[in-house]
Design a protein around this motif. Structure first.
Motif, PDB file in Angstrom:
ATOM      1  N   ARG A  93      30.096  53.230  42.560  1.00 17.09           N
ATOM      2  CA  ARG A  93      29.559  52.481  41.363  1.00 17.09           C
ATOM      3  C   ARG A  93      30.445  51.956  40.634  1.00 17.09           C
ATOM      4  NH1 ARG A  93      25.628  52.598  44.329  1.00 17.09           N
ATOM      5  NH2 ARG A  93      23.390  53.376  43.749  1.00 17.09           N
ATOM      6  N   ILE A  94      31.200  50.950  41.033  1.00 18.88           N
ATOM      7  CA  ILE A  94      32.293  50.356  40.164  1.00 18.88           C
ATOM      8  C   ILE A  94      31.920  48.806  39.825  1.00 18.88           C
ATOM      9  CG2 ILE A  94      34.197  51.675  41.303  1.00 18.88           C
ATOM     10  CD1 ILE A  94      35.277  49.187  42.306  1.00 18.88           C
ATOM     11  N   PRO A  95      32.010  48.768  38.438  1.00 21.86           N
ATOM     12  CA  PRO A  95      31.808  47.334  37.918  1.00 21.86           C
ATOM     13  C   PRO A  95      32.736  46.169  38.936  1.00 21.86           C
ATOM     14  CG  PRO A  95      32.445  48.660  36.234  1.00 21.86           C
ATOM     15  CD  PRO A  95      32.914  49.260  37.188  1.00 21.86           C
ATOM     16  N   VAL A  96      32.096  45.078  39.227  1.00 17.88           N
ATOM     17  CA  VAL A  96      32.798  44.222  40.014  1.00 17.88           C
ATOM     18  C   VAL A  96      32.669  43.021  39.521  1.00 17.88           C
ATOM     19  CG1 VAL A  96      32.626  42.870  42.406  1.00 17.88           C
ATOM     20  CG2 VAL A  96      31.978  45.327  42.349  1.00 17.88           C
ATOM     21  N   ALA A  97      34.039  42.192  39.345  1.00 14.89           N
ATOM     22  CA  ALA A  97      33.927  40.921  38.803  1.00 14.89           C
ATOM     23  C   ALA A  97      34.481  39.894  40.056  1.00 14.89           C
ATOM     24  CB  ALA A  97      34.991  40.822  37.771  1.00 14.89           C
ATOM     25  N   CYS A  98      33.766  38.619  40.018  1.00 23.31           N
ATOM     26  CA  CYS A  98      34.223  37.550  41.089  1.00 23.31           C
ATOM     27  C   CYS A  98      34.876  36.291  40.091  1.00 23.31           C
ATOM     28  CB  CYS A  98      33.009  37.057  41.737  1.00 23.31           C
ATOM     29  SG  CYS A  98      32.299  38.427  42.852  1.00 23.31           S
ATOM     30  N   LEU A  99      35.830  36.083  40.233  1.00 24.21           N
ATOM     31  CA  LEU A  99      36.611  35.081  39.366  1.00 24.21           C
ATOM     32  C   LEU A  99      36.452  33.828  40.175  1.00 24.21           C
ATOM     33  CD1 LEU A  99      38.261  33.942  37.141  1.00 24.21           C
ATOM     34  CD2 LEU A  99      40.509  34.610  38.564  1.00 24.21           C
ATOM     35  N   GLY A 150      32.212  33.741  45.783  1.00 22.19           N
ATOM     36  CA  GLY A 150      31.762  34.512  44.706  1.00 22.19           C
ATOM     37  C   GLY A 150      30.321  34.843  44.635  1.00 22.19           C
ATOM     38  N   ARG A 151      29.642  33.981  45.030  1.00 20.51           N
ATOM     39  CA  ARG A 151      27.953  34.212  45.088  1.00 20.51           C
ATOM     40  C   ARG A 151      27.620  35.141  46.300  1.00 20.51           C
ATOM     41  NH1 ARG A 151      25.978  28.076  43.762  1.00 20.51           N
ATOM     42  NH2 ARG A 151      27.304  27.672  41.951  1.00 20.51           N
ATOM     43  N   GLY A 152      28.392  34.778  47.482  1.00 23.86           N
ATOM     44  CA  GLY A 152      28.000  35.624  48.672  1.00 23.86           C
ATOM     45  C   GLY A 152      28.624  37.223  48.253  1.00 23.86           C
ATOM     46  N   ILE A 153      29.676  37.453  47.664  1.00 21.22           N
ATOM     47  CA  ILE A 153      30.142  38.572  47.200  1.00 21.22           C
ATOM     48  C   ILE A 153      29.256  39.480  46.385  1.00 21.22           C
ATOM     49  CG2 ILE A 153      32.151  39.921  46.354  1.00 21.22           C
ATOM     50  CD1 ILE A 153      33.867  38.038  47.599  1.00 21.22           C
ATOM     51  N   ALA A 154      28.740  38.519  45.484  1.00 22.55           N
ATOM     52  CA  ALA A 154      27.735  39.048  44.638  1.00 22.55           C
ATOM     53  C   ALA A 154      26.534  39.478  45.092  1.00 22.55           C
ATOM     54  CB  ALA A 154      27.525  38.062  43.565  1.00 22.55           C
ATOM     55  N   VAL A 155      26.076  39.034  46.100  1.00 17.50           N
ATOM     56  CA  VAL A 155      24.948  39.437  46.901  1.00 17.50           C
ATOM     57  C   VAL A 155      24.989  40.795  47.567  1.00 17.50           C
ATOM     58  CG1 VAL A 155      23.252  39.063  48.935  1.00 17.50           C
ATOM     59  CG2 VAL A 155      23.957  37.212  47.596  1.00 17.50           C
ATOM     60  N   GLN A 156      26.230  40.818  48.132  1.00 16.89           N
ATOM     61  CA  GLN A 156      26.815  42.238  49.065  1.00 16.89           C
ATOM     62  C   GLN A 156      26.563  43.338  47.877  1.00 16.89           C
ATOM     63  OE1 GLN A 156      27.272  42.360  52.329  1.00 16.89           O
ATOM     64  NE2 GLN A 156      27.435  44.649  52.149  1.00 16.89           N
ATOM     65  N   PHE A 157      27.555  43.174  46.885  1.00 17.62           N
ATOM     66  CA  PHE A 157      27.576  44.246  46.036  1.00 17.62           C
ATOM     67  C   PHE A 157      26.470  44.511  45.147  1.00 17.62           C
ATOM     68  CE2 PHE A 157      32.205  43.732  47.026  1.00 17.62           C
ATOM     69  CZ  PHE A 157      32.535  44.963  46.849  1.00 17.62           C
ATOM     70  N   ALA A 158      25.710  43.729  44.837  1.00 19.14           N
ATOM     71  CA  ALA A 158      24.281  43.663  44.230  1.00 19.14           C
ATOM     72  C   ALA A 158      23.437  44.503  45.043  1.00 19.14           C
ATOM     73  CB  ALA A 158      23.645  42.762  43.598  1.00 19.14           C
ATOM     74  N   TYR A 159      23.434  44.124  46.382  1.00 19.54           N
ATOM     75  CA  TYR A 159      22.535  44.946  47.475  1.00 19.54           C
ATOM     76  C   TYR A 159      22.997  46.365  47.510  1.00 19.54           C
ATOM     77  CZ  TYR A 159      20.391  45.607  52.065  1.00 19.54           C
ATOM     78  OH  TYR A 159      19.669  46.004  53.125  1.00 19.54           O
ATOM     79  N   ALA A 160      24.260  46.667  47.323  1.00 18.31           N
ATOM     80  CA  ALA A 160      24.891  47.972  47.389  1.00 18.31           C
ATOM     81  C   ALA A 160      24.804  48.929  46.165  1.00 18.31           C
ATOM     82  CB  ALA A 160      26.175  48.016  47.995  1.00 18.31           C
ATOM     83  N   GLY A 161      24.084  48.313  45.128  1.00 16.05           N
ATOM     84  CA  GLY A 161      23.890  49.059  43.845  1.00 16.05           C
ATOM     85  C   GLY A 161      24.992  48.735  42.852  1.00 16.05           C
ATOM     86  N   SER A 182      36.686  45.188  32.110  1.00 14.01           N
ATOM     87  CA  SER A 182      35.641  46.406  32.329  1.00 14.01           C
ATOM     88  C   SER A 182      35.743  46.220  33.993  1.00 14.01           C
ATOM     89  CB  SER A 182      34.642  46.190  31.705  1.00 14.01           C
ATOM     90  OG  SER A 182      33.841  44.819  32.396  1.00 14.01           O
ATOM     91  N   ALA A 183      36.368  45.401  34.791  1.00 11.26           N
ATOM     92  CA  ALA A 183      36.049  45.580  36.261  1.00 11.26           C
ATOM     93  C   ALA A 183      36.955  46.566  36.998  1.00 11.26           C
ATOM     94  CB  ALA A 183      36.225  44.423  36.750  1.00 11.26           C
ATOM     95  N   GLY A 184      36.577  47.247  37.854  1.00  7.79           N
ATOM     96  CA  GLY A 184      37.088  48.238  38.669  1.00  7.79           C
ATOM     97  C   GLY A 184      38.007  47.300  39.757  1.00  7.79           C
ATOM     98  N   ILE A 185      37.245  46.214  40.243  1.00  8.19           N
ATOM     99  CA  ILE A 185      37.877  45.225  41.233  1.00  8.19           C
ATOM    100  C   ILE A 185      37.470  44.008  40.874  1.00  8.19           C
ATOM    101  CG2 ILE A 185      35.965  45.546  42.809  1.00  8.19           C
ATOM    102  CD1 ILE A 185      38.459  45.206  45.086  1.00  8.19           C
ATOM    103  N   VAL A 186      38.594  42.858  41.064  1.00 10.00           N
ATOM    104  CA  VAL A 186      38.176  41.433  40.680  1.00 10.00           C
ATOM    105  C   VAL A 186      38.763  40.643  42.138  1.00 10.00           C
ATOM    106  CG1 VAL A 186      38.940  39.342  39.548  1.00 10.00           C
ATOM    107  CG2 VAL A 186      38.891  41.612  38.440  1.00 10.00           C
ATOM    108  N   PHE A 187      37.650  39.884  42.651  1.00  8.13           N
ATOM    109  CA  PHE A 187      37.858  39.103  43.875  1.00  8.13           C
ATOM    110  C   PHE A 187      37.952  37.638  43.197  1.00  8.13           C
ATOM    111  CE2 PHE A 187      35.172  42.640  45.604  1.00  8.13           C
ATOM    112  CZ  PHE A 187      35.904  42.953  46.715  1.00  8.13           C
ATOM    113  N   GLU A 188      39.076  37.349  43.463  1.00  6.28           N
ATOM    114  CA  GLU A 188      39.187  35.875  42.962  1.00  6.28           C
ATOM    115  C   GLU A 188      39.010  34.740  44.261  1.00  6.28           C
ATOM    116  OE1 GLU A 188      41.262  32.248  44.099  1.00  6.28           O
ATOM    117  OE2 GLU A 188      42.580  34.047  44.777  1.00  6.28           O
ATOM    118  N   GLY A 189      38.222  33.854  43.758  1.00  9.44           N
ATOM    119  CA  GLY A 189      37.682  32.906  44.656  1.00  9.44           C
ATOM    120  C   GLY A 189      37.713  31.587  44.085  1.00  9.44           C
ATOM    121  N   VAL A 190      38.799  30.801  43.667  1.00 10.63           N
ATOM    122  CA  VAL A 190      38.857  29.859  43.029  1.00 10.63           C
ATOM    123  C   VAL A 190      39.373  29.014  44.317  1.00 10.63           C
ATOM    124  CG1 VAL A 190      39.456  30.439  40.689  1.00 10.63           C
ATOM    125  CG2 VAL A 190      41.264  29.975  42.549  1.00 10.63           C
TER     126      VAL A 190
END
Length: 331
Positions: free
Chosen positions: A6-12, A18-29, A95-103
């Motif tokens: 349960r770590i906070p995730v940020a998509c840059l 970013g939207r696809g990654i958000a679906v995956q992590f939201a699905y996983a809690g 506040s994020a534990g991991i940041v995925f850059e997707g620019v």
């Protein structure tokens, strides 16, 4: 950094990746923030926000309708995702534990985004670029704390395709790779580690296959429909069970060597030439299953049991495709 569960995730960047990654992590809690990568007027940001949440919500509802969960839960999963403007970068990234850059795939744009993000992030947070074309070491000079920076190449649609190619740079700490792999596995992904090399693994193999398929259409070898049918029910059917290198071992590296020599001569192009490792493996007796060594090591394995398991998996694929017919019984 908190536990992978349960770590906070940020998509840059609030685009497709970013939207696809958000679906995956939201699905996983996980709680997920999509951070708009550039300043824009309030009205334009609101339009982006609505569009991103609508797309993420639609993806979640589709997954529910396809039987992965009760569709009524889609809104609760969507509630884990926020879209924030560029002005909220400090809070979102800090506040994020991991940041995925997707620019977008522009070197200077990515360097600028990564420099800013790494300066705002917690020092123990992971920063991962999702670039499909730019090598880690071409980006890492812009990053504060390059030991926690690496590439995580997702395949679209990111919330469906299990594979994520993880590529580290010269400065990436081994611990960072291990932490990212553990996190990806915890949300249902299958990470593979590869060197920082153009094309990584899948795009490099994929480009050859796609170009060759297009070339066969151009040459009139077969129709586009028949080529795709051949890929689905031959190429893809086998390689969904047997990996490509495992399949070389299954048939024997010597078979590939001789087939490659014939194709090189018959089609008159060096692209069919087998790499030196094929001939070297033959000289060293690393033929595959027949010698117990190939690209993979089969020493100590019950080869017949192994073959049976693989054939069983292929039969399962036949059933899934509706192609497993009962035998015609004798009169």
């Amino acid at each position: 950094m908190a536990s992978p569960e349960r770590i906070p995730v940020a998509c840059l960047g609030a685009g497709r990746m970013g939207r696809g990654i958000a679906v995956q992590f939201a699905y996983a809690g996980h709680e997920v923030v999509l951070l708009d990568a550039k300043p824009r007027p309030a009205e334009a940001f609101e339009a982006l926000q609505n569009e991103a949440l609508a797309e993420i919500g639609a993806a979640l509802r589709t997954l529910g309708e396809l039987g992965l969960f009760d569709p009524v839960l889609a809104e609760a999963l969507l509630a884990r995702v926020r879209v924030v403007p560029d002005s909220g970068a400090a809070e979102a990234l800090g506040s994020a534990g991991i940041v995925f850059e997707g620019v977008p795939e522009v070197l200077d744009l990515k360097r600028e985004a990564l420099a800013r993000a790494s300066a705002l992030m917690a020092p123990d947070a992971i920063l991962a670029s999702t670039t499909s074309t730019i090598l880690v070491d071409d980006l890492s000079p812009a990053v504060a704390g390059p030991e926690r920076f690496l590439n995580a190449h997702w395949l679209n649609p990111a919330y469906i395709i299990p594979l994520v190619e993880v590529s580290s740079g010269r400065a990436t700490a081994p611990e960072t790779v291990a932490r990212l792999n553990a996190l990806l596995e915890s949300v249902g992904k299958v990470p593979v580690t590869c060197a920082a090399s153009p094309g990584f693994i899948v795009p490099r193999i994929q480009a050859l296959a796609m170009n060759e398929a297009a070339r066969m259409v151009e040459e009139g070898v077969a129709s586009a429909e028949d080529i795709d049918k051949a890929v689905k029910y031959g190429f893809g059917f086998r390689f969904g069970v047997l990996g490509v290198l495992e399949f070389i071992d299954w048939g024997g590296g010597d078979i590939l060597y001789h087939a490659s020599r014939y194709l090189t001569g018959a089609l008159g192009h060096e692209r069919y030439r087998a790499p030196e490792i094929i001939e070297r493996n033959m000289q060293e007796g690393r033929i595959g299953l027949r010698t117990g060594q190939g690209f993979l090591n089969y020493d100590g394995q019950d080869i017949e049991s192994y073959r049976r398991r693989r054939l069983g998996a292929l039969v399962d694929r036949l059933r899934a495709e509706g192609l497993a017919k009962p035998p015609v019984l004798p009169d």
